[in-house]
Design a protein around this motif. Structure first.
Motif, mmCIF file in Angstrom:
data_model
loop_
_atom_site.group_PDB
_atom_site.id
_atom_site.type_symbol
_atom_site.label_atom_id
_atom_site.label_comp_id
_atom_site.label_asym_id
_atom_site.label_seq_id
_atom_site.Cartn_x
_atom_site.Cartn_y
_atom_site.Cartn_z
ATOM 1 N N VAL A 85 -1.182 0.770 3.481
ATOM 2 C CA VAL A 85 -1.271 1.489 2.203
ATOM 3 C C VAL A 85 -0.049 2.380 2.002
ATOM 4 O O VAL A 85 0.555 2.398 0.918
ATOM 5 N N HIS A 86 0.336 3.097 3.018
ATOM 6 C CA HIS A 86 1.472 4.006 2.876
ATOM 7 C C HIS A 86 2.781 3.229 2.733
ATOM 8 O O HIS A 86 3.705 3.698 2.041
ATOM 9 N N ALA A 87 2.858 2.043 3.341
ATOM 10 C CA ALA A 87 4.045 1.210 3.166
ATOM 11 C C ALA A 87 4.130 0.678 1.739
ATOM 12 O O ALA A 87 5.212 0.618 1.146
ATOM 13 N N ILE A 88 2.988 0.288 1.174
ATOM 14 C CA ILE A 88 2.951 -0.145 -0.232
ATOM 15 C C ILE A 88 3.420 0.991 -1.138
ATOM 16 O O ILE A 88 4.234 0.800 -2.046
ATOM 17 N N ALA A 89 2.902 2.187 -0.877
ATOM 18 C CA ALA A 89 3.277 3.343 -1.696
ATOM 19 C C ALA A 89 4.772 3.605 -1.609
ATOM 20 O O ALA A 89 5.419 3.941 -2.616
ATOM 21 N N ALA A 90 5.348 3.453 -0.432
ATOM 22 C CA ALA A 90 6.781 3.692 -0.268
ATOM 23 C C ALA A 90 7.598 2.643 -1.016
ATOM 24 O O ALA A 90 8.631 2.958 -1.621
ATOM 25 N N VAL B 182 -1.123 15.532 -7.581
ATOM 26 C CA VAL B 182 -0.646 14.151 -7.561
ATOM 27 C C VAL B 182 -1.691 13.255 -6.912
ATOM 28 O O VAL B 182 -2.373 13.662 -5.965
ATOM 29 N N LEU B 183 -1.809 12.028 -7.419
ATOM 30 C CA LEU B 183 -2.682 11.014 -6.830
ATOM 31 C C LEU B 183 -1.929 9.689 -6.849
ATOM 32 O O LEU B 183 -1.718 9.101 -7.904
ATOM 33 N N GLU B 184 -1.501 9.226 -5.696
ATOM 34 C CA GLU B 184 -0.790 7.952 -5.609
ATOM 35 C C GLU B 184 -1.796 6.809 -5.550
ATOM 36 O O GLU B 184 -2.852 6.923 -4.914
ATOM 37 N N MET C 106 -6.004 1.161 -4.079
ATOM 38 C CA MET C 106 -5.783 2.103 -2.991
ATOM 39 C C MET C 106 -5.487 3.474 -3.582
ATOM 40 O O MET C 106 -4.989 3.588 -4.707
ATOM 41 N N PHE C 107 -5.801 4.515 -2.810
ATOM 42 C CA PHE C 107 -5.523 5.885 -3.226
ATOM 43 C C PHE C 107 -4.956 6.677 -2.059
ATOM 44 O O PHE C 107 -5.417 6.543 -0.924
ATOM 45 N N ILE C 108 -3.971 7.501 -2.360
ATOM 46 C CA ILE C 108 -3.474 8.492 -1.408
ATOM 47 C C ILE C 108 -3.503 9.847 -2.096
ATOM 48 O O ILE C 108 -2.834 10.054 -3.110
ATOM 49 N N LYS C 109 -4.305 10.760 -1.554
ATOM 50 C CA LYS C 109 -4.256 12.147 -2.011
ATOM 51 C C LYS C 109 -3.257 12.882 -1.119
ATOM 52 O O LYS C 109 -3.534 13.116 0.064
ATOM 53 N N PRO C 110 -2.095 13.235 -1.636
ATOM 54 C CA PRO C 110 -1.088 13.895 -0.798
ATOM 55 C C PRO C 110 -1.588 15.243 -0.271
ATOM 56 O O PRO C 110 -2.481 15.867 -0.859
ATOM 57 N N PRO C 111 -1.023 15.701 0.836
ATOM 58 C CA PRO C 111 -1.445 16.998 1.382
ATOM 59 C C PRO C 111 -1.136 18.148 0.429
ATOM 60 O O PRO C 111 -0.141 18.112 -0.296
ATOM 61 N N THR D 155 -7.556 6.013 1.143
ATOM 62 C CA THR D 155 -8.752 5.184 0.970
ATOM 63 C C THR D 155 -8.415 3.882 0.259
ATOM 64 O O THR D 155 -7.402 3.763 -0.434
ATOM 65 N N TRP D 156 -9.293 2.910 0.429
ATOM 66 C CA TRP D 156 -9.242 1.642 -0.309
ATOM 67 C C TRP D 156 -10.594 1.471 -0.988
ATOM 68 O O TRP D 156 -11.640 1.626 -0.354
#
Length: 249
Positions: free
Chosen positions: A33-38, A56-58, A98-103, A205-206
């Protein structure tokens, strides 16, 4: 799914299944997931009603078109067992993302029903959130109103279709804290949301949404490229064959 788990789901409209996948599997999927986001660059799926908070919500939809790991995950036998236990032998993909909630500034989700985004005539639409890292309350874990699925469709407010915050305040909802590898399933009428990630780590999360293929949409919205793929069983409806490039009538 045990009888007790099914009874809890029927009563409350959600169920957390611990240790659904092993921690090393969750870690590998988190890296994907983080590689996709990058690769895709910055995104922000923050809802309009909270867009003024500087959070932000990636995200990315149709994750199976970006990584084969998620293609395999769509038909993971354990995942299919959960879905067939809840909605029957025929399981059709609606969408996944997919979702990434940044810190420290990961966006919250206002309380809502998924019904507002893709209303269907029945109630088979089911969501599953696979946690790819730990999701304590400080990370903005999912919060739910147990039993709210029994209320039926509720009036939605604004462009992001949230429910009345006075009736369903985020602070009063039950936090569903999870560990990496846990699976949360809930009905699309269950009122849910999540808080701000104020921790020093991302929350990853996915999400997958599925339905019975005979549960027809009231309106064709929230389309996705993979929508209609059968994950279990068959689509028993009859229709004429058309090539993908032919316009539908």
């Amino acid at each position: 799914m045990t009888p007790d788990q099914r009874a809890f789901y029927d009563e409350n409209g959600y169920l957390l299944i611990p240790s659904f996948i092993a921690p090393d599997e969750a870690a590998a999927l988190r890296a994907e997931v983080h590689a996709i986001a990058a690769r895709q660059g910055p995104t922000n799926a923050t809802w309009s009603s909270v867009a003024d908070q500087g959070t932000v919500l990636e995200h990315s939809h149709d994750v199976q078109f970006r990584s084969a790991a998620f293609t395999r995950l769509l038909v993971h036998p354990r995942l299919i067992d959960v879905f067939t236990a809840l909605i029957g032998p025929n399981v059709q993909l609606h969408h996944n993302k997919m979702f990434i909630k940044p810190p420290e500034r990961g966006s919250p989700f206002p309380m809502h029903q998924d019904y507002g985004y893709f209303p269907h005539r029945g109630r088979s639409m089911t969501a599953a959130i696979l946690h790819l890292d730990d999701a304590p309350d400080a990370k903005g874990c999912v919060r739910v109103y147990p039993g709210s699925h029994k209320l039926g469709p509720l009036d939605a407010i604004g462009q992001d279709h949230h429910v009345d915050p006075d009736r369903f305040p985020l602070s009063a909802a039950v936090p569903v804290e999870a560990k990496a590898g846990d699976l949360l399933v809930f009905n699309y009428l269950t009122v849910h949301g999540s808080g701000l990630n104020v921790s020093d780590e991302p929350r990853t999360t996915w999400l997958i949404q599925v339905r019975d293929p005979e549960d027809e949409p009231i309106s064709e919205q929230h389309q996705s490229r993979g929508q209609g793929m059968m994950l279990a069983g068959i689509d028993p409806r009859t229709s004429a064959f058309r090539f993908a490039w032919q316009a539908t009538q």
